[in-house]
Design an enzyme around this catalytic site. Structure first.
Site, PDB file in Angstrom:
ATOM      1  CE1 TYR A 155      -3.419   2.839   0.670  1.00 27.02           C
ATOM      2  CE2 TYR A 155      -2.044   3.391   2.559  1.00 27.02           C
ATOM      3  CZ  TYR A 155      -3.068   3.712   1.686  1.00 27.02           C
ATOM      4  OH  TYR A 155      -3.736   4.899   1.829  1.00 27.02           O
ATOM      5  CG  ASN A 184      -3.675   7.366  11.165  1.00 29.57           C
ATOM      6  OD1 ASN A 184      -2.519   7.757  11.014  1.00 29.57           O
ATOM      7  ND2 ASN A 184      -3.978   6.090  11.259  1.00 29.57           N
TER       8      ASN A 184
END
Length: 324
Positions: A155, A184
């Site tokens: 990723y 995040n």
């Protein structure tokens, strides 16, 4: 200045790749409410139609069910578009370790298809989702652009490659690209279900359902949790930014640092629970500590996040209480 004060030409057309996903649907909603024409491109592999169903009744919103892995689909979607905001990607570090070929197809080739469609269509700005995962094993905090380490997952590698293509498309073809390294992100519509769910919605749902959440590792890992409205602001300000800032990547966080175990107990308190967590092994490919130096985004994009973690988490908890 929040994102609601940002203005574009009245006849601007926005294409949001991955517009039925968590970030994409919030972006579509904001742009529709601001009065702009919005096209949402999504194959619903990870996005959900229910995230945008309320927008389909609006005259200035169009949903295109299609896959960014197909160049023709991207070309058709980008025709006549002024700004592209590509959020289409497969997320999750652990899942990328299990499915590296799929991540290469979607996150690299798919993003390249979108950039190429934007270039051929004469799009003014191409804003795309990158990730804090590109910092890899570089130990220094806060994370600062230009100080990246060795990537730790497929990723992360896909996002690093996307940034290199973004740089090349500016240098070789003159397409203004802006990579946003999200730290995040959390907030309304983030999916709490499934083994790859993000930690905040997953913990909230488990606690509300009377289950015992599991923390991977010792809970002392830290993150720069960033509320969704900060990310909407960053996308719109990037689309508004100078061409001199194009071809680069920018940290998009709140500039804070929260420890997972502290967040867990904060959620318990907010939800009226007294549940001790389980602890599991650390996850492969995860960065232990991550928080953002956002000075470059402040300077070159005018990014000024309105929501710190405390303000954002209160809004997120309220949303899940009403919608789960």
């Amino acid at each position: 200045m929040g994102y609601r004060d940002i203005t574009f030409e009245k006849n601007s057309v926005f294409l949001v790749g991955g517009g039925a996903g968590f970030i994409g649907s919030n972006l579509c909603e904001a742009l529709v409410e601001m009065g702009y024409t919005v096209r949402c491109l999504d194959n619903l592999s990870t996005g959900k139609y229910e995230n945008i169903a309320h927008l389909t009744e609006k005259e200035n919103f169009t949903f295109i069910r299609g896959d960014i892995r197909e160049l023709d689909t991207c070309m058709e979607a980008a025709e006549g578009v002024t700004y592209v905001m590509n959020q289409a990607a497969w997320g999750s570090v652990p899942r990328s370790i299990e499915m590296p070929l799929l991540y290469e197809e979607v996150n690299i080739r798919g993003t390249l298809n979108m950039m190429e469609a934007a270039r051929q269509s004469g799009v003014k700005k191409f804003v795309y989702a990158s990730s804090s995962s590109v910092y890899g094993d570089h130990p220094v905090l806060p994370k600062k652009e230009g100080q990246e380490g060795k990537v730790l997952s497929p990723y992360a590698l896909t996002k690093k490659v996307d940034e290199e293509y973004g740089r090349l498309y500016k240098e070789l073809y003159g397409l203004d690209t802006y990579g946003l390294r999200y730290f995040n992100v959390f907030g309304r519509r983030q999916d709490p279900e499934g083994m790859y769910a993000a930690v905040i919605p997953k913990f909230i749902k488990q606690l509300m359902d009377g289950e015992v959440p599991t923390i991977n590792g010792d809970g002392r890992q830290s993150r720069d949790f960033t509320y969704i409205d900060n990310v909407i602001e960053a996308n719109l300000k990037a689309a508004h930014a100078s061409s001199d800032a194009a071809g680069q990547a920018f940290n998009i966080g709140a500039g804070g640092r929260e420890y997972l175990i502290d967040i867990y107990y904060d959620l318990c308190e907010a939800l009226g629970k007294k549940t001790e967590p389980n602890f599991g092994p650390p996850r492969k490919g995860d960065i232990r500590d991550s928080n953002a130096d956002i000075s470059k985004a402040r300077e070159l994009l005018g990014y000024a996040p309105e929501y710190d973690f405390k303000k954002g988490i209160a809004l997120a908890i309220d949303w899940y209480k009403e919608n789960l």
